[in-house]
Structures are given as C-alpha cells and as structure tokens.
Design a protein around this motif. Structure first.
Motif, PDB file in Angstrom:
ATOM      1  N   TYR A  95      -3.789   2.304   7.401  1.00  0.00           N
ATOM      2  CA  TYR A  95      -4.789   3.297   7.823  1.00  0.00           C
ATOM      3  C   TYR A  95      -5.470   3.939   6.621  1.00  0.00           C
ATOM      4  CZ  TYR A  95      -1.106   6.567   6.610  1.00  0.00           C
ATOM      5  OH  TYR A  95      -0.138   7.256   5.934  1.00  0.00           O
ATOM      6  N   ARG A  96      -4.809   3.948   5.468  1.00  0.00           N
ATOM      7  CA  ARG A  96      -5.385   4.543   4.255  1.00  0.00           C
ATOM      8  C   ARG A  96      -6.333   3.575   3.554  1.00  0.00           C
ATOM      9  NH1 ARG A  96      -4.859   9.875   4.216  1.00  0.00           N
ATOM     10  NH2 ARG A  96      -2.709  10.550   4.182  1.00  0.00           N
ATOM     11  N   ASP A  97      -5.922   2.301   3.515  1.00  0.00           N
ATOM     12  CA  ASP A  97      -6.744   1.280   2.863  1.00  0.00           C
ATOM     13  C   ASP A  97      -6.486  -0.040   3.592  1.00  0.00           C
ATOM     14  OD1 ASP A  97      -7.903  -0.680   1.258  1.00  0.00           O
ATOM     15  OD2 ASP A  97      -7.357   0.316  -0.596  1.00  0.00           O
ATOM     16  N   PRO A  98      -7.464  -0.539   4.305  1.00  0.00           N
ATOM     17  CA  PRO A  98      -7.259  -1.721   5.145  1.00  0.00           C
ATOM     18  C   PRO A  98      -7.392  -3.066   4.420  1.00  0.00           C
ATOM     19  CG  PRO A  98      -9.458  -0.877   5.483  1.00  0.00           C
ATOM     20  CD  PRO A  98      -8.772   0.073   4.527  1.00  0.00           C
ATOM     21  N   ARG A  99      -7.469  -3.067   3.099  1.00  0.00           N
ATOM     22  CA  ARG A  99      -7.694  -4.326   2.372  1.00  0.00           C
ATOM     23  C   ARG A  99      -6.678  -5.406   2.707  1.00  0.00           C
ATOM     24  NH1 ARG A  99      -8.100  -2.602  -3.717  1.00  0.00           N
ATOM     25  NH2 ARG A  99      -6.886  -0.877  -2.889  1.00  0.00           N
ATOM     26  N   HIS A 100      -5.403  -5.064   2.730  1.00  0.00           N
ATOM     27  CA  HIS A 100      -4.379  -6.077   3.011  1.00  0.00           C
ATOM     28  C   HIS A 100      -4.470  -6.576   4.447  1.00  0.00           C
ATOM     29  CE1 HIS A 100      -1.568  -4.790  -0.523  1.00  0.00           C
ATOM     30  NE2 HIS A 100      -2.630  -5.450  -0.917  1.00  0.00           N
ATOM     31  N   GLU A 101      -4.737  -5.691   5.377  1.00  0.00           N
ATOM     32  CA  GLU A 101      -4.883  -6.122   6.770  1.00  0.00           C
ATOM     33  C   GLU A 101      -6.104  -7.030   6.922  1.00  0.00           C
ATOM     34  OE1 GLU A 101      -4.704  -3.048   9.702  1.00  0.00           O
ATOM     35  OE2 GLU A 101      -2.636  -2.522   9.189  1.00  0.00           O
ATOM     36  N   ARG A 102      -7.192  -6.679   6.272  1.00  0.00           N
ATOM     37  CA  ARG A 102      -8.407  -7.503   6.356  1.00  0.00           C
ATOM     38  C   ARG A 102      -8.205  -8.861   5.690  1.00  0.00           C
ATOM     39  NH1 ARG A 102     -12.724  -2.709   5.059  1.00  0.00           N
ATOM     40  NH2 ARG A 102     -12.624  -1.728   7.118  1.00  0.00           N
ATOM     41  N   ALA A 103      -7.496  -8.887   4.578  1.00  0.00           N
ATOM     42  CA  ALA A 103      -7.204 -10.163   3.907  1.00  0.00           C
ATOM     43  C   ALA A 103      -6.319 -11.032   4.802  1.00  0.00           C
ATOM     44  CB  ALA A 103      -6.527  -9.912   2.564  1.00  0.00           C
ATOM     45  N   THR A 104      -5.388 -10.407   5.499  1.00  0.00           N
ATOM     46  CA  THR A 104      -4.534 -11.137   6.431  1.00  0.00           C
ATOM     47  C   THR A 104      -5.368 -11.700   7.577  1.00  0.00           C
ATOM     48  OG1 THR A 104      -2.620  -9.785   5.848  1.00  0.00           O
ATOM     49  CG2 THR A 104      -2.530 -10.942   7.960  1.00  0.00           C
ATOM     50  N   ALA A 105      -6.292 -10.905   8.097  1.00  0.00           N
ATOM     51  CA  ALA A 105      -7.165 -11.369   9.177  1.00  0.00           C
ATOM     52  C   ALA A 105      -8.017 -12.554   8.710  1.00  0.00           C
ATOM     53  CB  ALA A 105      -8.060 -10.234   9.665  1.00  0.00           C
ATOM     54  N   ALA A 106      -8.519 -12.490   7.493  1.00  0.00           N
ATOM     55  CA  ALA A 106      -9.323 -13.602   6.966  1.00  0.00           C
ATOM     56  C   ALA A 106      -8.493 -14.868   6.841  1.00  0.00           C
ATOM     57  CB  ALA A 106      -9.927 -13.213   5.614  1.00  0.00           C
ATOM     58  N   ALA A 107      -7.262 -14.729   6.371  1.00  0.00           N
ATOM     59  CA  ALA A 107      -6.376 -15.889   6.250  1.00  0.00           C
ATOM     60  C   ALA A 107      -6.032 -16.457   7.623  1.00  0.00           C
ATOM     61  CB  ALA A 107      -5.109 -15.504   5.493  1.00  0.00           C
ATOM     62  N   LEU A 108      -5.819 -15.582   8.591  1.00  0.00           N
ATOM     63  CA  LEU A 108      -5.553 -16.035   9.966  1.00  0.00           C
ATOM     64  C   LEU A 108      -6.762 -16.768  10.536  1.00  0.00           C
ATOM     65  CD1 LEU A 108      -3.689 -12.881  11.246  1.00  0.00           C
ATOM     66  CD2 LEU A 108      -2.767 -15.215  11.358  1.00  0.00           C
ATOM     67  N   ALA A 109      -7.952 -16.236  10.307  1.00  0.00           N
ATOM     68  CA  ALA A 109      -9.178 -16.859  10.825  1.00  0.00           C
ATOM     69  C   ALA A 109      -9.383 -18.251  10.238  1.00  0.00           C
ATOM     70  CB  ALA A 109     -10.381 -15.973  10.523  1.00  0.00           C
ATOM     71  N   MET A 146       0.844  -1.171   0.000  1.00  0.00           N
ATOM     72  CA  MET A 146       0.000   0.000   0.000  1.00  0.00           C
ATOM     73  C   MET A 146       0.893   1.239   0.000  1.00  0.00           C
ATOM     74  SD  MET A 146      -3.307  -0.129  -0.059  1.00  0.00           S
ATOM     75  CE  MET A 146      -3.717  -1.797   0.321  1.00  0.00           C
ATOM     76  N   ARG A 147       0.551   2.165  -0.838  1.00  0.00           N
ATOM     77  CA  ARG A 147       1.277   3.438  -0.859  1.00  0.00           C
ATOM     78  C   ARG A 147       0.626   4.392   0.145  1.00  0.00           C
ATOM     79  NH1 ARG A 147       4.525   4.382  -5.318  1.00  0.00           N
ATOM     80  NH2 ARG A 147       4.164   6.598  -5.045  1.00  0.00           N
ATOM     81  N   ALA A 148       1.283   5.495   0.396  1.00  0.00           N
ATOM     82  CA  ALA A 148       0.784   6.475   1.360  1.00  0.00           C
ATOM     83  C   ALA A 148      -0.571   7.051   0.954  1.00  0.00           C
ATOM     84  CB  ALA A 148       1.798   7.597   1.529  1.00  0.00           C
ATOM     85  N   ASP A 149      -0.870   7.049  -0.351  1.00  0.00           N
ATOM     86  CA  ASP A 149      -2.162   7.569  -0.801  1.00  0.00           C
ATOM     87  C   ASP A 149      -3.254   6.492  -0.814  1.00  0.00           C
ATOM     88  OD1 ASP A 149      -1.497   6.015  -2.993  1.00  0.00           O
ATOM     89  OD2 ASP A 149      -1.555   7.657  -4.438  1.00  0.00           O
ATOM     90  N   GLY A 150      -2.909   5.262  -0.413  1.00  0.00           N
ATOM     91  CA  GLY A 150      -3.887   4.184  -0.322  1.00  0.00           C
ATOM     92  C   GLY A 150      -3.978   3.305  -1.552  1.00  0.00           C
ATOM     93  N   THR A 151      -3.182   3.599  -2.566  1.00  0.00           N
ATOM     94  CA  THR A 151      -3.188   2.741  -3.750  1.00  0.00           C
ATOM     95  C   THR A 151      -2.260   1.543  -3.515  1.00  0.00           C
ATOM     96  OG1 THR A 151      -1.425   4.026  -4.801  1.00  0.00           O
ATOM     97  CG2 THR A 151      -3.698   4.639  -5.335  1.00  0.00           C
ATOM     98  N   VAL A 152      -2.568   0.465  -4.195  1.00  0.00           N
ATOM     99  CA  VAL A 152      -1.775  -0.758  -4.038  1.00  0.00           C
ATOM    100  C   VAL A 152      -0.531  -0.671  -4.906  1.00  0.00           C
ATOM    101  CG1 VAL A 152      -1.742  -3.256  -4.334  1.00  0.00           C
ATOM    102  CG2 VAL A 152      -3.814  -2.134  -3.505  1.00  0.00           C
ATOM    103  N   GLU A 153       0.621  -0.704  -4.274  1.00  0.00           N
ATOM    104  CA  GLU A 153       1.907  -0.718  -4.974  1.00  0.00           C
ATOM    105  C   GLU A 153       2.258  -2.159  -5.336  1.00  0.00           C
ATOM    106  OE1 GLU A 153       5.919   0.601  -6.121  1.00  0.00           O
ATOM    107  OE2 GLU A 153       4.188   1.807  -5.607  1.00  0.00           O
ATOM    108  N   THR A 154       2.139  -3.032  -4.368  1.00  0.00           N
ATOM    109  CA  THR A 154       2.456  -4.451  -4.540  1.00  0.00           C
ATOM    110  C   THR A 154       1.294  -5.262  -3.972  1.00  0.00           C
ATOM    111  OG1 THR A 154       4.788  -3.923  -4.191  1.00  0.00           O
ATOM    112  CG2 THR A 154       4.150  -6.243  -4.024  1.00  0.00           C
ATOM    113  N   PRO A 155       0.743  -6.160  -4.742  1.00  0.00           N
ATOM    114  CA  PRO A 155      -0.353  -6.988  -4.215  1.00  0.00           C
ATOM    115  C   PRO A 155       0.129  -7.829  -3.032  1.00  0.00           C
ATOM    116  CG  PRO A 155      -0.167  -7.214  -6.604  1.00  0.00           C
ATOM    117  CD  PRO A 155       1.040  -6.455  -6.140  1.00  0.00           C
ATOM    118  N   LEU A 156      -0.790  -8.163  -2.159  1.00  0.00           N
ATOM    119  CA  LEU A 156      -0.477  -9.003  -1.017  1.00  0.00           C
ATOM    120  C   LEU A 156      -0.002 -10.360  -1.527  1.00  0.00           C
ATOM    121  CD1 LEU A 156      -0.588  -9.188   2.093  1.00  0.00           C
ATOM    122  CD2 LEU A 156      -2.914 -10.057   1.850  1.00  0.00           C
TER     123      LEU A 156
END
Length: 110
Positions: free
Chosen positions: A39-53, A1-11
């Motif tokens: 904090y800008r875009d929680p997609r990667h954190e949420r995907a990580t949480a789903a994988a952990l669950a 994730m970049r500082a502006d919330g865009t995805v630089e590198t996919p998870l």
C-alpha cells in the motif's frame, strides 16, 4: 518493502518466476497479489503482475495496492482474494454474454 515504502530487499525475480511456473502448472486461473507494505509503494506488486501477465496472460490478477491500499493487512489480503475469485468469474460471465450476443446478432436481423 518497508513500512515507510522504501525497498528493504529487491524483488527476487528468479523466485517469482519459479512461483509463477508452479501456478501455471497447477492450472491456477486467478491470482491475488498482496505484499506486506504494498500500500505504501506498489512497485513489487506491479512487477509481479507484469510477470504474471507475461507467463499467464489469461489469469485474472488482483493487486492489493489497487483493490484496497490500506495499512490493515487482514482486510487488504481478504478483499484482494475475494476480488480475484469474483473478478475471474465475472470476466468469464461477461465474455460469455458478449459471445452469445454476437452470435444472436446477424446481418439478416435488423
């Protein structure tokens, strides 16, 4: 994730799966997830949480994007780590209280 919330590198899901397996193997009970610009875009954190669950359903997972979604990295990381540590213990205590309360409540008592 970049500082502006865009995805630089996919998870990297393969790397994520390897890391989660290591956590599981080591008996980790709580995980704090904090990606640099989560904090800008929680997609990667949420995907990580789903994988952990999916792999570690009993683990307590704390996401920085939910706990403290602010730009200040140190504050976000430390708050998320404390939340994971305390949250796991609080959940266990509440579960113990509920179990003890259920055992005490019986049909014979009114």
């Amino acid at each position: 994730m970049r500082a502006d919330g865009t995805v630089e590198t996919p998870l990297d899901r393969a790397s994520l799966a390897t890391s989660i397996e290591a956590l599981k193997r080591d008996g980790v009970e709580a995980v704090a997830v904090c990606y640099l610009h989560g904090y800008r875009d929680p997609r990667h954190e949420r995907a990580t949480a789903a994988a952990l669950a999916e792999t570690m359903p009993d683990a307590y997972v704390s996401l920085s994007s939910e706990v403290f979604p602010q730009i200040k990295e140190f504050d976000r990381v430390s708050t998320t780590v404390v939340n994971a540590y305390v949250g796991r213990r609080c959940r266990a205590t509440c579960t113990d209280w509920r179990s003890a309360s259920a055992r005490r409540a019986s049909p014979a008592r009114s």
